[in-house]
Design a protein around this motif. Structure first.
Motif, PDB file in Angstrom:
ATOM      1  N   UNK A  87      40.327  39.213  45.752  1.00 37.20           N
ATOM      2  CA  UNK A  87      41.604  38.814  46.334  1.00 37.20           C
ATOM      3  C   UNK A  87      42.243  37.613  45.665  1.00 37.20           C
ATOM      4  N   UNK A  88      41.523  36.948  44.718  1.00 35.88           N
ATOM      5  CA  UNK A  88      42.068  35.715  44.165  1.00 35.88           C
ATOM      6  C   UNK A  88      42.062  35.618  42.645  1.00 35.88           C
ATOM      7  N   UNK A  89      41.197  36.359  41.964  1.00 34.34           N
ATOM      8  CA  UNK A  89      41.190  36.295  40.502  1.00 34.34           C
ATOM      9  C   UNK A  89      42.512  36.836  39.956  1.00 34.34           C
ATOM     10  N   UNK A  90      43.209  36.041  39.153  1.00 32.66           N
ATOM     11  CA  UNK A  90      44.536  36.447  38.671  1.00 32.66           C
ATOM     12  C   UNK A  90      44.459  37.588  37.666  1.00 32.66           C
ATOM     13  N   UNK A  91      43.478  37.529  36.776  1.00 37.33           N
ATOM     14  CA  UNK A  91      43.337  38.594  35.797  1.00 37.33           C
ATOM     15  C   UNK A  91      43.036  39.910  36.506  1.00 37.33           C
ATOM     16  N   UNK A  92      43.771  40.921  36.163  1.00 39.14           N
ATOM     17  CA  UNK A  92      43.588  42.275  36.702  1.00 39.14           C
ATOM     18  C   UNK A  92      43.754  42.323  38.225  1.00 39.14           C
ATOM     19  N   UNK A  93      44.498  41.381  38.787  1.00 41.85           N
ATOM     20  CA  UNK A  93      44.579  41.282  40.249  1.00 41.85           C
ATOM     21  C   UNK A  93      45.109  42.565  40.880  1.00 41.85           C
ATOM     22  N   UNK A  94      46.218  43.079  40.393  1.00 37.41           N
ATOM     23  CA  UNK A  94      46.816  44.262  41.014  1.00 37.41           C
ATOM     24  C   UNK A  94      45.873  45.464  40.932  1.00 37.41           C
ATOM     25  N   UNK A  95      45.321  45.681  39.735  1.00 35.89           N
ATOM     26  CA  UNK A  95      44.392  46.804  39.560  1.00 35.89           C
ATOM     27  C   UNK A  95      43.179  46.652  40.473  1.00 35.89           C
ATOM     28  N   UNK A  96      42.632  45.446  40.505  1.00 35.22           N
ATOM     29  CA  UNK A  96      41.444  45.205  41.322  1.00 35.22           C
ATOM     30  C   UNK A  96      41.726  45.418  42.800  1.00 35.22           C
ATOM     31  N   UNK A 154      34.115  42.225  35.022  1.00 31.37           N
ATOM     32  CA  UNK A 154      33.569  40.876  35.165  1.00 31.37           C
ATOM     33  C   UNK A 154      32.891  40.412  33.877  1.00 31.37           C
ATOM     34  N   UNK A 155      32.095  41.288  33.277  1.00 28.29           N
ATOM     35  CA  UNK A 155      31.391  40.931  32.038  1.00 28.29           C
ATOM     36  C   UNK A 155      32.382  40.700  30.905  1.00 28.29           C
ATOM     37  N   UNK A 156      33.353  41.598  30.757  1.00 28.28           N
ATOM     38  CA  UNK A 156      34.339  41.473  29.676  1.00 28.28           C
ATOM     39  C   UNK A 156      35.152  40.190  29.840  1.00 28.28           C
ATOM     40  N   UNK A 157      35.595  39.902  31.052  1.00 28.72           N
ATOM     41  CA  UNK A 157      36.382  38.685  31.268  1.00 28.72           C
ATOM     42  C   UNK A 157      35.534  37.437  31.071  1.00 28.72           C
ATOM     43  N   UNK A 169      32.339  54.436  40.895  1.00 27.18           N
ATOM     44  CA  UNK A 169      33.253  54.151  39.780  1.00 27.18           C
ATOM     45  C   UNK A 169      33.857  52.760  39.940  1.00 27.18           C
ATOM     46  N   UNK A 170      34.132  52.389  41.180  1.00 33.15           N
ATOM     47  CA  UNK A 170      34.648  51.039  41.421  1.00 33.15           C
ATOM     48  C   UNK A 170      33.603  49.988  41.063  1.00 33.15           C
ATOM     49  N   UNK A 171      32.355  50.249  41.404  1.00 30.55           N
ATOM     50  CA  UNK A 171      31.278  49.316  41.076  1.00 30.55           C
ATOM     51  C   UNK A 171      31.177  49.143  39.561  1.00 30.55           C
ATOM     52  N   UNK A 172      31.302  50.250  38.840  1.00 31.62           N
ATOM     53  CA  UNK A 172      31.273  50.189  37.377  1.00 31.62           C
ATOM     54  C   UNK A 172      32.454  49.365  36.864  1.00 31.62           C
TER      55      UNK A 172
END
Length: 261
Positions: free
Chosen positions: A183-192, A232-235, A223-226
């Motif tokens: 709910x708070x990480x700006x990167x990929x926020x909408x997708x997440x 998370x790892x890539x960022x 798929x969401x867990x993946x």
């Protein structure tokens, strides 16, 4: 009504609203009590529904708290501490009770040792001052033990698989990977946020159709867990590289500035 009277009435409404938000957060402890109760009654489905309710509260209370300005209106109540207390018992303690009491962990001291290892790792995670980064990531596996318990149930994991999974994730609590704060990480926020909402729907569908949950529903939630793990790892890698480049650039600039003096 005088301006002073109107202001007092307005301030009272704000305090009531802020107190209501804190009460909403605190209601998670009642859910946790029910989780433990129904775990020992072997009513797994009810416990999983309670997990969902607790996740909903945790997902929206932050928005409500910021909207109600609880830190300003009720400064004597530490909402962050309250949230951590509730999260620990609903995300860590109650899930371990469920898994241990319903046979997903070994009986006796062996099962208690595994559950204890998870709780100790979670206690460490919750008390860290850097458990959340300034740009809103969780550092280390963020104690999503209720979700782990959900998958242990819907996938029908045996004791060995459950123990291995729990211990691996307990170790991951100490590994410095930065995980998305949905709910708070700006990167990929909408997708997440979209995928998180869909995952909640999938979770509800899986619990509603137990014990014969269609495999495609479970696969869709996984798929969401993946996505969550890979993102998370890539960022984490990108942010570490960016920080390293920034540090080198800063050192070069300081060296150049020193040479010109």
């Amino acid at each position: 009504m005088t301006a002073t009277g109107a202001g007092s009435k307005h301030a009272l409404r704000e305090r009531i609203l802020a107190a209501g938000v804190h009460l909403f957060t605190a209601s998670g402890v009642l859910l946790a009590l029910a989780m433990v109760h129904f775990s020992y009654r072997q009513d797994v489905r009810t416990v999983l529904w309670l997990f969902l309710a607790a996740m909903f509260i945790d997902g929206v209370d932050g928005f409500l708290a910021r909207g109600a300005r609880v830190k300003t209106v009720l400064p004597t109540i530490d909402g962050a501490l309250l949230d951590n207390i509730v999260d620990f018992i609903t995300y860590a303690f109650a899930p371990m009770v469920l898994l241990w009491s319903t046979g997903y962990l070994p009986d006796g001291i062996a099962g208690g040792a595994v559950a204890g290892a998870v709780l100790l790792a979670s206690a460490y995670q919750f008390c860290r001052t850097d458990a959340k980064t300034d740009d809103h990531f969780f550092r280390g596996f963020p104690s999503y033990w209720n979700i782990v318990a959900f998958y242990a149930v819907v996938l029908g994991l045996g004791q060995v698989a459950t123990v291995v999974l729990l211990l691996a994730l307990a170790v991951a609590s100490f590994v410095p990977i930065d995980y998305l704060y949905p709910s708070r990480t700006r990167q990929l926020w909408r997708t997440t946020m979209i995928l998180t909402a869909l995952w909640f729907v999938g979770y509800a569908a899986a619990v509603a159709t137990m014990p014969d949950t269609p495999a495609w529903i479970i696969a869709a939630t996984l798929l969401y867990v993946v996505y969550y793990t890979v993102a998370s790892v890539v960022l984490t890698i990108r942010r570490r590289r960016g920080a390293a480049v920034g540090a080198r650039s800063g050192a070069t600039s300081r060296a150049a500035d020193g040479a010109t003096r």
